[in-house]
Each structure stands twice: as C-alpha cells, then as structure tokens.
Design a protein around this motif. Structure first.
Motif, PDB file in Angstrom:
ATOM      1  N   MET A 290       0.888  -0.912  -0.247  1.00 30.44           N
ATOM      2  CA  MET A 290      -0.040   0.187  -0.022  1.00 30.44           C
ATOM      3  C   MET A 290       1.289   1.081  -0.038  1.00 30.44           C
ATOM      4  O   MET A 290       0.231   1.924   0.132  1.00 30.44           O
ATOM      5  N   THR A 291       2.072   0.943  -0.728  1.00 32.84           N
ATOM      6  CA  THR A 291       3.157   2.100   0.095  1.00 32.84           C
ATOM      7  C   THR A 291       2.856   2.752  -1.070  1.00 32.84           C
ATOM      8  O   THR A 291       2.199   2.267  -2.182  1.00 32.84           O
ATOM      9  N   GLY A 292       2.485   3.968  -1.559  1.00 33.78           N
ATOM     10  CA  GLY A 292       1.796   5.365  -2.539  1.00 33.78           C
ATOM     11  C   GLY A 292       0.737   5.446  -3.022  1.00 33.78           C
ATOM     12  O   GLY A 292       0.417   6.504  -3.386  1.00 33.78           O
ATOM     13  N   ALA A 293       0.595   4.778  -1.283  1.00 37.83           N
ATOM     14  CA  ALA A 293      -1.658   4.894  -1.964  1.00 37.83           C
ATOM     15  C   ALA A 293      -1.324   6.736  -0.721  1.00 37.83           C
ATOM     16  O   ALA A 293      -2.307   7.107  -0.487  1.00 37.83           O
ATOM     17  N   ARG A 294      -0.303   7.769  -0.606  1.00 38.06           N
ATOM     18  CA  ARG A 294      -0.552   8.930   0.008  1.00 38.06           C
ATOM     19  C   ARG A 294      -1.429   9.844  -0.494  1.00 38.06           C
ATOM     20  O   ARG A 294      -1.490  11.168   0.420  1.00 38.06           O
ATOM     21  N   THR A 295      -1.848   9.845  -2.211  1.00 42.22           N
ATOM     22  CA  THR A 295      -2.647  10.585  -3.267  1.00 42.22           C
ATOM     23  C   THR A 295      -3.441  11.044  -2.498  1.00 42.22           C
ATOM     24  O   THR A 295      -3.912  12.205  -2.279  1.00 42.22           O
ATOM     25  N   ASN A 296      -4.456  10.056  -1.624  1.00 46.77           N
ATOM     26  CA  ASN A 296      -5.691   9.603  -0.940  1.00 46.77           C
ATOM     27  C   ASN A 296      -5.828  10.045   0.952  1.00 46.77           C
ATOM     28  O   ASN A 296      -5.182   9.451   0.561  1.00 46.77           O
ATOM     29  N   GLY A 297      -6.692  11.443   0.971  1.00 51.59           N
ATOM     30  CA  GLY A 297      -6.475  10.799   1.827  1.00 51.59           C
ATOM     31  C   GLY A 297      -6.348  10.460   3.428  1.00 51.59           C
ATOM     32  O   GLY A 297      -6.177   9.478   3.864  1.00 51.59           O
ATOM     33  N   TRP A 298      -7.716   9.410   2.398  1.00 49.20           N
ATOM     34  CA  TRP A 298      -7.846   8.239   3.498  1.00 49.20           C
ATOM     35  C   TRP A 298      -7.701   7.103   3.792  1.00 49.20           C
ATOM     36  O   TRP A 298      -7.197   6.048   4.093  1.00 49.20           O
TER      37      TRP A 298
ATOM     38  N   ARG B 187       0.079   1.002  10.530  1.00 50.62           N
ATOM     39  CA  ARG B 187       1.363   0.880  10.982  1.00 50.62           C
ATOM     40  C   ARG B 187       1.506   1.117  12.835  1.00 50.62           C
ATOM     41  O   ARG B 187       2.000   0.397  13.597  1.00 50.62           O
ATOM     42  N   ILE B 188       0.742   1.459  12.926  1.00 50.02           N
ATOM     43  CA  ILE B 188       0.629   2.512  14.440  1.00 50.02           C
ATOM     44  C   ILE B 188       0.016   0.922  15.377  1.00 50.02           C
ATOM     45  O   ILE B 188       0.330   1.013  16.152  1.00 50.02           O
ATOM     46  N   SER B 189      -0.817   0.637  14.500  1.00 48.31           N
ATOM     47  CA  SER B 189      -1.675  -0.513  16.155  1.00 48.31           C
ATOM     48  C   SER B 189      -0.661  -1.871  15.602  1.00 48.31           C
ATOM     49  O   SER B 189      -1.039  -2.718  16.886  1.00 48.31           O
TER      50      SER B 189
ATOM     51  N   VAL C   1       8.602  -4.615   6.892  1.00 42.64           N
ATOM     52  CA  VAL C   1       8.032  -3.536   5.780  1.00 42.64           C
ATOM     53  C   VAL C   1       8.247  -2.374   6.317  1.00 42.64           C
ATOM     54  O   VAL C   1       8.331  -1.476   6.059  1.00 42.64           O
ATOM     55  N   MET C   2       7.382  -1.874   7.375  1.00 40.43           N
ATOM     56  CA  MET C   2       7.899  -0.686   8.872  1.00 40.43           C
ATOM     57  C   MET C   2       9.836  -0.653   8.522  1.00 40.43           C
ATOM     58  O   MET C   2       9.605   0.694   8.705  1.00 40.43           O
TER      59      MET C   2
ATOM     60  N   LEU D 244      12.019  -0.807   6.051  1.00 40.24           N
ATOM     61  CA  LEU D 244      11.204  -0.038   4.806  1.00 40.24           C
ATOM     62  C   LEU D 244      10.448   1.319   4.479  1.00 40.24           C
ATOM     63  O   LEU D 244      11.475   1.543   4.006  1.00 40.24           O
ATOM     64  N   ASP D 245       9.757   1.409   5.081  1.00 40.12           N
ATOM     65  CA  ASP D 245       9.069   2.451   5.022  1.00 40.12           C
ATOM     66  C   ASP D 245      10.023   4.100   5.760  1.00 40.12           C
ATOM     67  O   ASP D 245       9.665   4.929   5.408  1.00 40.12           O
ATOM     68  N   LEU D 246      10.512   3.315   7.272  1.00 37.74           N
ATOM     69  CA  LEU D 246      11.148   4.758   7.401  1.00 37.74           C
ATOM     70  C   LEU D 246      12.336   4.626   7.148  1.00 37.74           C
ATOM     71  O   LEU D 246      13.011   5.946   7.183  1.00 37.74           O
ATOM     72  N   PHE D 247      13.165   3.739   6.753  1.00 42.81           N
ATOM     73  CA  PHE D 247      14.125   4.140   6.284  1.00 42.81           C
ATOM     74  C   PHE D 247      14.272   2.877   4.829  1.00 42.81           C
ATOM     75  O   PHE D 247      14.974   2.972   4.631  1.00 42.81           O
ATOM     76  N   PRO D 248      13.649   4.511   3.643  1.00 40.20           N
ATOM     77  CA  PRO D 248      14.128   3.539   2.581  1.00 40.20           C
ATOM     78  C   PRO D 248      15.148   3.362   1.239  1.00 40.20           C
ATOM     79  O   PRO D 248      14.906   2.135   1.032  1.00 40.20           O
ATOM     80  N   ARG D 249      16.363   3.981   2.320  1.00 41.83           N
ATOM     81  CA  ARG D 249      17.792   3.203   1.693  1.00 41.83           C
ATOM     82  C   ARG D 249      17.652   1.986   1.993  1.00 41.83           C
ATOM     83  O   ARG D 249      18.607   1.154   0.929  1.00 41.83           O
ATOM     84  N   THR D 250      16.847   1.586   2.806  1.00 41.75           N
ATOM     85  CA  THR D 250      17.618  -0.417   3.197  1.00 41.75           C
ATOM     86  C   THR D 250      16.888  -1.547   2.090  1.00 41.75           C
ATOM     87  O   THR D 250      17.137  -2.227   1.544  1.00 41.75           O
TER      88      THR D 250
END
Lengths: 124, 116
Positions: free
Chosen positions: A1-9, A18-20, B75-76, B78-84
């Motif tokens: 789901m990376t790259g989905a930041r274009t849509n707010g929801w 990630r937080i949960s 995955v986290m 990779l998200d936090l440190f994209p260079r990895t």
C-alpha cells in the motif's frame, strides 16, 4: 500500500495499520506465548478463564487486543478490497460489510469482557 | 518495493496470513462469547480446539501470526528507512532465518501433545 498517499483516507489507513501494528506486536506475542505455548490450549477451560478474568488486568489487556486486532484486520482487508475493486458501488458494499462486522464483533467481544461474572455460574 | 522475487512472495503471504488470522479472530470472539452462557456452553465450544486434528491448525495459526508480525516489522523498516530497500534481499533471508529459529522450538512445544 506504499504510494497510496495521494488519497487522504488511504493514507490514514496506511498510517493506522502501522501504529496499531506496533501496539499489537507486544500484546499478541504475549497472548500467544502465554496461552498457546506456556499454558497450552488443552488446559484452558471455563475455570481457567474465570481465574484469569478475576482481576481487571487481563480484561483490559484483552480489550486492547480486541479493539486493535479487529480494526487492524478490517482496515487491512479494506486495503485489499480497494486493490481489486474500482467501482464506487462495490467499494460502498464492502465498506458497509466491513463496518458492520467491526461493529457487531466489537460489541460482542466488549460485552463479554465487561459483563462476564463467573460467580453467576459457580454460586460464589 | 515489490519487484518480484522474494518480495512478491512475502507480500502475497502477508495478505494471505492477514486474512486467515482475521477469520480466526472472528471465530475466537464467537467462541469466547459462549462464556456468557456458562461453563458447559463454553467448554463445549472449546472442545473444537481440543480435537487432535486441530493441533496442526493451531500451530499454523501461530506460524501465520508470527510471519505476519515479522514481515510487518520488515515492511516498517523499509518505510522508515527507504534506503534499506537496496538490501531487501539480504534482509528477507535474515528474516527467514530468524523465523526458522523462533518457530522450531514453538513447533516442538506446540506439537508435542500429538506425539505421546
């Protein structure tokens, strides 16, 4: 789901997963280790749970897992659904299903955690 | 991030294990709600899990949760440190090795009851 930041929801869902996830890591590993490895499910029965729920600690612990795991799972499925549906109609149908499942199972789980009184059955 | 190879497999497994664990969570909430109907009803619900054929499924459940958690950590990172992302393959295999190290003793402890 990376790259989905274009849509707010979608971004909010991405962030929530990630937080949960971070909160669930400790809670779920602890739950699995205690119930499935240390105790073993063969030894779990009504008396075991009654003893476990005699203090508020495990009720609060289980309530946290219930809320976090259920919402994490449903937000995750929502992400999968959005990858395979494009029409607004089908997405609405799925959103109604996922919200309904979330509501019903949250209420059911919380009902047990808040109202369960083993004494009502053992006469104590 | 997902460019075929192990990444594609890891991503597919993440979704499969996630959905499987969610389905079990719903079943788990239903079975736990039997507590409100007293000891007999609850113990009858738990009898489902105490059949010998369920033990391997219970182990698969734990294996799925641990995989989902481990891959989620990856995955986290990779998200936090994209260079990895450049070291993804190595991280994947280190993760796979750690997974085996964790799951082997868990398998022994959990599956012991079916081998008397």
């Amino acid at each position: 789901m990376t790259g989905a930041r274009t849509n707010g929801w979608a971004w909010l869902g991405w962030l929530y997963l990630r937080i949960s996830a971070v909160l669930l890591l400790g809670l779920v590993v602890g739950h699995l280790y205690i119930m499935h490895v240390l105790t073993g499910t063969d030894r779990i029965d009504f008396a075991f749970v009654a003893q476990r729920f005699s203090t508020p600690f495990w009720r609060v612990y289980d309530l946290l897992i219930l809320l976090l795991a259920l919402s994490h799972g449903l937000v995750g499925v929502r992400g999968i659904v959005y990858d395979y549906t494009r029409s607004a109609g089908w997405r609405l149908v799925w959103n109604v299903i996922l919200w309904s499942v979330g509501l019903v199972f949250t209420v059911l789980g919380a009902l047990v955690l808040f109202t369960f009184q083993p004494g009502a059955f053992t006469g104590q | 991030m997902y460019r075929g190879g192990p990444g594609m497999l890891a991503w597919a497994l993440h979704r499969i294990t996630g959905v499987a664990v969610l389905v079990f969570l719903l079943l788990h909430i239903l079975e736990t709600s039997m507590l409100l109907y007293g000891p007999e009803a609850y113990n009858r619900a738990l009898a489902l899990y105490k059949q010998p054929w369920f033990k391997p499924l219970e182990f698969l459940l734990v294996a799925a949760v641990v995989y989902h958690a481990g891959n989620g950590i990856l995955v986290m990172i990779l998200d936090l440190f994209p260079r990895t992302t450049r070291s993804y393959r190595r991280m994947f295999w280190v993760g796979a090795a750690l997974y085996a190290v964790v799951m082997l003793p868990v398998a022994v402890l959990m599956l012991r009851p079916i081998f008397p």
